[in-house]
Design a protein around this motif. Structure first.
Motif, PDB file in Angstrom:
ATOM      1  N   HIS A   1       0.838  -1.191   0.000  1.00 49.43           N
ATOM      2  CA  HIS A   1       0.000   0.000   0.000  1.00 49.43           C
ATOM      3  C   HIS A   1       0.877   1.246   0.000  1.00 49.43           C
ATOM      4  CE1 HIS A   1      -3.363  -2.644   0.886  1.00 49.43           C
ATOM      5  NE2 HIS A   1      -2.698  -3.127   1.932  1.00 49.43           N
ATOM      6  N   PRO A   2       0.434   2.297  -0.665  1.00 52.85           N
ATOM      7  CA  PRO A   2       1.205   3.541  -0.623  1.00 52.85           C
ATOM      8  C   PRO A   2       1.105   4.180   0.747  1.00 52.85           C
ATOM      9  CG  PRO A   2      -0.898   3.909  -1.741  1.00 52.85           C
ATOM     10  CD  PRO A   2      -0.797   2.432  -1.479  1.00 52.85           C
ATOM     11  N   PRO A   3       2.119   4.946   1.139  1.00 58.63           N
ATOM     12  CA  PRO A   3       2.054   5.622   2.437  1.00 58.63           C
ATOM     13  C   PRO A   3       0.936   6.655   2.446  1.00 58.63           C
ATOM     14  CG  PRO A   3       3.911   6.432   1.148  1.00 58.63           C
ATOM     15  CD  PRO A   3       3.368   5.255   0.411  1.00 58.63           C
ATOM     16  N   ASN A   4       0.414   6.898   3.614  1.00 56.94           N
ATOM     17  CA  ASN A   4      -0.636   7.897   3.776  1.00 56.94           C
ATOM     18  C   ASN A   4      -0.013   9.281   3.699  1.00 56.94           C
ATOM     19  OD1 ASN A   4      -2.720   9.588   4.515  1.00 56.94           O
ATOM     20  ND2 ASN A   4      -3.423   8.312   6.212  1.00 56.94           N
ATOM     21  N   SER A   5      -0.320   9.999   2.623  1.00 55.08           N
ATOM     22  CA  SER A   5       0.312  11.300   2.406  1.00 55.08           C
ATOM     23  C   SER A   5      -0.111  12.329   3.443  1.00 55.08           C
ATOM     24  CB  SER A   5      -0.022  11.817   1.007  1.00 55.08           C
ATOM     25  OG  SER A   5      -1.429  11.962   0.855  1.00 55.08           O
ATOM     26  N   LYS A   6      -1.210  12.063   4.153  1.00 58.33           N
ATOM     27  CA  LYS A   6      -1.711  13.023   5.136  1.00 58.33           C
ATOM     28  C   LYS A   6      -1.154  12.784   6.533  1.00 58.33           C
ATOM     29  CE  LYS A   6      -6.045  13.734   2.621  1.00 58.33           C
ATOM     30  NZ  LYS A   6      -7.533  13.706   2.689  1.00 58.33           N
ATOM     31  N   SER A   7      -0.409  11.700   6.694  1.00 56.34           N
ATOM     32  CA  SER A   7       0.146  11.381   8.011  1.00 56.34           C
ATOM     33  C   SER A   7       1.667  11.454   7.945  1.00 56.34           C
ATOM     34  CB  SER A   7      -0.287   9.989   8.465  1.00 56.34           C
ATOM     35  OG  SER A   7      -1.694   9.901   8.542  1.00 56.34           O
ATOM     36  N   PRO A   8       2.316  12.040   8.933  1.00 59.06           N
ATOM     37  CA  PRO A   8       3.780  12.087   8.947  1.00 59.06           C
ATOM     38  C   PRO A   8       4.358  10.690   9.132  1.00 59.06           C
ATOM     39  CG  PRO A   8       2.894  12.890  11.031  1.00 59.06           C
ATOM     40  CD  PRO A   8       1.722  12.707  10.116  1.00 59.06           C
ATOM     41  N   ILE A   9       5.508  10.455   8.542  1.00 60.15           N
ATOM     42  CA  ILE A   9       6.131   9.141   8.673  1.00 60.15           C
ATOM     43  C   ILE A   9       6.858   9.046  10.007  1.00 60.15           C
ATOM     44  CG2 ILE A   9       6.453   9.026   6.172  1.00 60.15           C
ATOM     45  CD1 ILE A   9       9.495   9.395   6.731  1.00 60.15           C
TER      46      ILE A   9
ATOM     47  N   PRO B   1      16.194   9.542   6.525  1.00 60.34           N
ATOM     48  CA  PRO B   1      15.137   9.870   5.556  1.00 60.34           C
ATOM     49  C   PRO B   1      13.910  10.468   6.236  1.00 60.34           C
ATOM     50  CG  PRO B   1      15.288   7.498   5.901  1.00 60.34           C
ATOM     51  CD  PRO B   1      16.467   8.100   6.592  1.00 60.34           C
ATOM     52  N   GLU B   2      13.309  11.443   5.568  1.00 60.72           N
ATOM     53  CA  GLU B   2      12.155  12.124   6.128  1.00 60.72           C
ATOM     54  C   GLU B   2      10.889  11.962   5.288  1.00 60.72           C
ATOM     55  OE1 GLU B   2      13.166  16.184   6.790  1.00 60.72           O
ATOM     56  OE2 GLU B   2      14.702  15.735   8.281  1.00 60.72           O
ATOM     57  N   THR B   3      11.037  11.394   4.103  1.00 61.59           N
ATOM     58  CA  THR B   3       9.887  11.254   3.201  1.00 61.59           C
ATOM     59  C   THR B   3       9.932   9.903   2.524  1.00 61.59           C
ATOM     60  OG1 THR B   3       9.945  13.638   2.778  1.00 61.59           O
ATOM     61  CG2 THR B   3       8.619  12.303   1.286  1.00 61.59           C
ATOM     62  N   VAL B   4       8.768   9.307   2.332  1.00 64.29           N
ATOM     63  CA  VAL B   4       8.627   8.066   1.576  1.00 64.29           C
ATOM     64  C   VAL B   4       7.841   8.387   0.310  1.00 64.29           C
ATOM     65  CG1 VAL B   4       7.703   5.723   1.570  1.00 64.29           C
ATOM     66  CG2 VAL B   4       8.685   6.666   3.666  1.00 64.29           C
ATOM     67  N   TYR B   5       8.402   8.023  -0.834  1.00 66.62           N
ATOM     68  CA  TYR B   5       7.788   8.361  -2.114  1.00 66.62           C
ATOM     69  C   TYR B   5       7.149   7.121  -2.746  1.00 66.62           C
ATOM     70  CZ  TYR B   5      10.761  12.503  -1.697  1.00 66.62           C
ATOM     71  OH  TYR B   5      11.384  13.646  -1.250  1.00 66.62           O
ATOM     72  N   PRO B   6       5.831   7.088  -2.887  1.00 76.83           N
ATOM     73  CA  PRO B   6       5.199   5.984  -3.618  1.00 76.83           C
ATOM     74  C   PRO B   6       5.406   6.164  -5.120  1.00 76.83           C
ATOM     75  CG  PRO B   6       3.541   7.573  -2.965  1.00 76.83           C
ATOM     76  CD  PRO B   6       4.839   8.055  -2.368  1.00 76.83           C
ATOM     77  N   THR B   7       5.403   5.066  -5.853  1.00 74.28           N
ATOM     78  CA  THR B   7       5.559   5.125  -7.305  1.00 74.28           C
ATOM     79  C   THR B   7       4.194   5.021  -7.968  1.00 74.28           C
ATOM     80  OG1 THR B   7       7.739   4.080  -7.159  1.00 74.28           O
ATOM     81  CG2 THR B   7       6.663   4.061  -9.315  1.00 74.28           C
ATOM     82  N   TRP B   8       3.789   6.105  -8.624  1.00 73.70           N
ATOM     83  CA  TRP B   8       2.530   6.152  -9.362  1.00 73.70           C
ATOM     84  C   TRP B   8       2.830   6.234 -10.850  1.00 73.70           C
ATOM     85  CZ3 TRP B   8      -1.987   5.840  -6.580  1.00 73.70           C
ATOM     86  CH2 TRP B   8      -1.927   6.134  -5.213  1.00 73.70           C
ATOM     87  N   VAL B   9       1.999   5.613 -11.644  1.00 67.35           N
ATOM     88  CA  VAL B   9       2.128   5.698 -13.097  1.00 67.35           C
ATOM     89  C   VAL B   9       0.755   6.011 -13.692  1.00 67.35           C
ATOM     90  CG1 VAL B   9       4.031   4.032 -13.130  1.00 67.35           C
ATOM     91  CG2 VAL B   9       1.689   3.239 -13.534  1.00 67.35           C
ATOM     92  N   VAL B  10       0.788   6.508 -14.924  1.00 60.32           N
ATOM     93  CA  VAL B  10      -0.436   6.662 -15.716  1.00 60.32           C
ATOM     94  C   VAL B  10      -0.352   5.614 -16.820  1.00 60.32           C
ATOM     95  CG1 VAL B  10      -1.815   8.174 -17.193  1.00 60.32           C
ATOM     96  CG2 VAL B  10      -0.609   9.124 -15.214  1.00 60.32           C
ATOM     97  N   PRO B  11      -1.064   4.496 -16.683  1.00 55.69           N
ATOM     98  CA  PRO B  11      -0.974   3.439 -17.700  1.00 55.69           C
ATOM     99  C   PRO B  11      -1.322   3.989 -19.084  1.00 55.69           C
ATOM    100  CG  PRO B  11      -2.153   2.652 -15.753  1.00 55.69           C
ATOM    101  CD  PRO B  11      -1.991   4.135 -15.584  1.00 55.69           C
TER     102      PRO B  11
END
Length: 515
Positions: free
Chosen positions: A281-289, A319-329
């Motif tokens: 699952h991608p990290p919750n962008s609204k919650s701090p890691i 590290p202070e940020t986790v970046y999910p990988t999104w694509v546009v198929p």
């Protein structure tokens, strides 16, 4: 004609500069054309002092094909980017055990060869932003874009803003350069079959910048002599980017210090690094890691990897940020543009009957159209190629009577005499036709490379090592670097995207001028 660029990132700013170049180099200069950028963020600069947060969105590699676009746009801008980044000439592939699996050049076929430039994303943005006037950008978030039906000959695309005090604005051409979560793309019609929302691919990444460490202090005269020599820091080859694969993720690193002036010496470059791994699952962008938890996970994941540079990084990184990988198929969007109004004539031309004033278009550029996994090192370069091709094609629409030097960079080249102009629909369709095959090929390569970063079993891990070794050692025996020849457009082997766009414009003018 009112042109609005939605998104003031790298591709949006570069597109603005390219279109302005088109207008400035036209003679006579067309009138009644305005270009403006809307960007929702008021300040892209970082205020954090943490070395691992100094790179907003991480760092990236601009390949020779992308740099060639910048060089053609503005030599001063090109020089500033090269001076702010770090040149590399190859990618080195390794296993987690320290085995070198192969090496791939990442330079152009020009003389002298153009190296790939590794640069912080924020630094690249700063270089380009310095060339764009402040009054060309309005900082306002767009809430929606209303697109008229194709048969509507009076309507125009209308932008609505999150701030209700800003009145809606219409445009003749809206260009979406607003990234993977594009608000412009959301305006495209979709169905259950062609859902064009971005997709999470099950991979996340962390990264940062490890600054040069100070040299060890010399022993004081009164201190006893050490029983063994002081351990030396692991040597970093700053001419290459090291890409290390394993069964539980991936680790990449390379020098990211700016290029230094002549006759100066580099003693200890900073290290740009990133680690990619599977996550359902991608990290919750609204919650701090939980930064300490992420750092501990990084150390656990790579603790047995033998590269001493990797060990140095994971023991120092915060590290202070986790970046999910999104694509546009690519299959989710049948086309990257919408158009309407006006009157298309046979062969794509239009009569000079005022229809151009009724035409409208919406088009996607870069990640807004085709966000891909970063595993090909081509995301920004594909966006820059989009910018160049679209700008060249729009030249013939914005001012058909006087082609810009962008169309004929060779002074000896003679364009056919002006003929009836193209419709906006024809221009946008040709942009999509020229760009989609090349982007598709690169996106598929990025997806294959990304699969090597997922969790693997023992058999799959060693199969991966064998495949990477074969690619590096057998490819030269099977005809050379055919992929690089195509990607970096080796002269005599293939045309650059910009050359293909110029060929189409000049060829179409010639065909229609001879009717």
């Amino acid at each position: 004609m009112r042109i609005i660029i939605v998104g003031g990132g790298i591709s949006g700013l570069t597109l603005y500069l390219y279109l302005q170049k088109v207008l400035q180099e036209s003679s006579p200069k067309p009138t009644g054309i305005s270009i403006h950028i809307y960007e929702k963020y008021t300040d892209r600069a970082t205020t954090s002092a943490s070395p691992d947060a100094l790179i907003i969105g991480g760092f990236l590699a601009i390949a020779p094909n992308g740099l060639e676009v910048i060089r053609g746009l503005d030599r001063t801008l090109f020089d500033s980017i090269c001076n702010a980044g770090h040149p590399i000439t190859s990618f080195t592939f390794s296993s987690r055990y320290g085995h070198k699996l192969g090496q791939m050049p990442c330079t152009s076929y020009s003389d002298p060869p153009q190296a790939t430039i590794v640069i912080a994303r924020q630094t690249l943005w700063d270089c380009i932003r310095a060339h764009v006037p402040d009054d060309a950008i309005t900082h306002a978030a767009i809430s929606s874009i209303i697109i008229p039906s194709p048969s509507d000959v009076t309507g125009k695309p209308t932008l609505h803003f999150s701030d209700a005090s800003i009145p809606p604005e219409q445009a003749d051409l809206v260009i979406g350069t607003d990234g993977v979560h594009s608000i412009v793309r959301k305006a495209f019609p979709s169905s259950t079959v062609t859902d064009h929302s971005p997709k999470y691919v099950g991979l996340v990444g962390i990264g940062g910048l490890l600054p040069p460490s100070p040299p060890p202090s010399p022993p004081s005269p009164s201190s006893p002599s050490p029983s063994r020599p002081h351990p030396t820091k692991p040597k970093l080859d700053d001419s290459t980017m090291t890409l290390t694969f394993g069964p539980n993720g991936f680790f990449g690193y390379g020098a990211i210090s700016p290029t230094l002036p002549p006759n100066s010496t580099r003693t200890d470059p900073s290290i740009g690094w990133w680690s990619t791994y599977s996550s359902p699952h991608p990290p919750n962008s609204k919650s701090p890691i939980n930064a300490s938890e992420v750092a501990a996970s990084l150390r656990t994941r790579h603790k047995d990897w033998t590269d001493p540079v990797i060990q140095r990084v994971i023991n120092a990184a915060k590290p202070e940020t986790v970046y999910p990988t999104w694509v546009v198929p690519l299959e989710s969007l049948q086309t990257w543009y919408l158009s309407g109004g006006g009157g298309d004539k046979e062969g794509g031309g239009k009569e000079d009957d005022g229809d151009s004033e009724k035409e409208w278009g919406v088009v996607l550029v870069g990640d807004a159209a085709h966000a891909m996994q970063p595993s090909a090192g081509q995301g920004v370069s594909m966006a820059l190629e989009d910018v160049e091709v679209l700008s060249i094609l729009l030249t013939s629409y914005l001012n058909p009577a006087s082609p810009s030097p962008l169309l004929s960079p060779n002074p000896a080249s003679k364009s056919p005499p002006p003929s009836p102009s193209f419709t906006l629909s024809t221009i946008l369709d040709q942009y999509h036709t020229l760009r989609r095959p090349r982007v598709t090929k690169v996106a598929k390569m990025a997806s294959r490379n990304g699969d090597k970063k997922r969790d693997l079993g023992v058999f799959a891990e060693w199969t991966m090592y064998g495949a990477i070794w074969a690619m590096g050692h057998l490819m030269p025996l099977l005809g050379g670097d055919r992929w690089g020849e195509w990607l970096f457009c080796k002269p005599g082997k293939c045309r650059t995207p910009g050359e293909e766009a110029r060929d189409w414009v000049e060829g179409s003018r010639g065909r229609r001028g001879s009717r």
